[in-house]
Scaffold this motif. Structure first.
Motif, PDB file in Angstrom:
ATOM      1  N   ASP A  46       0.777  -1.027  -0.056  1.00 18.63           N
ATOM      2  CA  ASP A  46       0.081  -0.019   0.001  1.00 18.63           C
ATOM      3  C   ASP A  46       0.863   1.083  -0.085  1.00 18.63           C
ATOM      4  O   ASP A  46       1.807   1.482   1.031  1.00 18.63           O
ATOM      5  N   THR A  85       0.381   3.523   3.299  1.00 20.87           N
ATOM      6  CA  THR A  85       0.633   2.978   4.556  1.00 20.87           C
ATOM      7  C   THR A  85       2.257   2.382   4.795  1.00 20.87           C
ATOM      8  O   THR A  85       2.856   2.016   5.678  1.00 20.87           O
ATOM      9  N   ARG A  99      -0.079  -6.212   1.607  1.00 19.61           N
ATOM     10  CA  ARG A  99      -1.250  -6.544   1.819  1.00 19.61           C
ATOM     11  C   ARG A  99      -1.258  -7.919   2.424  1.00 19.61           C
ATOM     12  O   ARG A  99      -0.290  -8.707   2.753  1.00 19.61           O
TER      13      ARG A  99
END
Length: 343
Positions: A14, A17, A21
């Protein structure tokens, strides 16, 4: 020629962030993808071992065991088991168990490992890199050939009259392939032992590997092995779509993963020109539409005389939808065309 799919369980990150995943989701997707590969008649599925945050699979034998219960015909292959940092007794037991569950469909691909995370993780010294592999391969082959094992090395305690169970379906013997990245020493080892060879060709020009594969063939015969039993495979980065836009967009997935790996190895950023060059006839990427990938596999057969091709198809973690479509194209369009051409 056998045709199959390979994966490492790549995890995309991601961008907001910086986290990968969920491995849980990825593993469920892999099982669906293996089942599809079996349903559409592909010959083999390979799964590799890594111990990094960008890969979901650290124990391929566990995933392959799960796959054994939902598939019927496809061979279940490790690509690869990092034997240098593994316990050969347990490797055999794990895969003989998969073999029994799957009614004889388990195979082991063993290699020294291009990633080294498993060595400190399991308490091995990298200075023993070569000796560890040689000794553990010797022990694994001993176990494969003998239910009661007597063996002695330098880096592991001896085995004296030890029974190794359960035994695989073919008189206790599992197919064991040697996986190499391009070192003549590894190729020579496989040829001397008369073991099948699978070569990872993931960069440069495949034809550069021809002298290496010719060397294997020469040494295989020189050491008294029957050429009729010779098996040679290649394992290369692959992705299929008949939509040009999907192939263009896949560059983003592919480059992201290559850059994650390259960051720890001092590689420069992966360029679009590398991607485009790799997709040409002489390049190492089997990325394109069904016709392009078919033609390239047939070129590899002409160049090397391969008996197995495994398309490594999850580099950069493309979406599950795109993976399922890519596998479907490989099984329903590429595989029939290749089989028709290779008599």
């Amino acid at each position: 020629m056998e045709l199959g799919i390979g994966m490492f369980g790549d995890l995309s990150f991601d961008t907001a962030t910086g986290k990968p995943r969920a491995a849980k989701v990825k593993l469920q997707e892999i099982l669906e993808q293996i089942k599809l590969a079996d349903d559409i008649g592909l010959d083999v599925f390979g799964l590799g071992e890594h111990h990094r945050p960008d890969y979901a699979v650290s124990a391929p034998e566990i995933v392959l065991a799960a796959a054994a219960s939902i598939t019927k015909n496809i061979k279940l292959f490790s690509t690869v088991t990092v034997l240098s940092s593994a316990e050969p007794v347990k490797v055999y037991q794990n895969f003989s168990t998969i073999d029994l569950i799957s009614n004889g469909r388990a195979e082991i691909g063993v290699g020294r490992g291009s990633f080294i995370e498993s060595f400190p993780l399991f308490g091995y010294n990298l200075k023993d890199y070569d000796q560890l592999f040689e000794e553990k391969l010797d022990l694994l082959l001993n176990i494969n050939n003998n239910e009661v094992v007597n063996w002695k090395g330098e880096l592991r305690v001896p085995l004296i009259n030890q029974q190794v169970l359960p035994r695989a379906t073919n008189n206790g013997k599992l197919p064991i392939w040697i996986a190499v990245g391009g070192t003549p020493e590894s190729v020579l080892r496989a040829a001397k032992l008369g073991l099948p060879l699978i070569v990872a060709i993931i960069g440069g020009m495949p034809k550069q590997f021809k002298p290496l594969i010719d060397y294997y063939k020469q040494e295989y015969v020189k050491h008294g092995h029957d050429v009729a039993n010779m098996q040679i495979g290649i394992h290369s980065h692959s992705f299929l779509s008949n939509e040009p836009q999907n192939i263009a967009e896949y560059f983003n997935n592919y480059a992201a993963q290559m850059n994650r790996v390259g960051a720890s190895r001092g590689w420069p950023p992966y360029a679009k020109s590398q991607y485009d060059g790799g997709r040409t006839k002489e390049g190492a990427l089997f990325i394109g539409d069904a016709n392009e990938v078919t033609d390239k596999i047939l070129y590899m057969h002409e160049l090397f005389g391969i008996t197995r091709f495994i398309g490594h198809m999850d580099v950069g973690d493309p979406s599950h939808k795109n993976m399922m479509k890519a596998i479907e194209l490989f099984g329903k369009e590429v595989a029939p065309a290749v089989r028709k051409a290779v008599v």
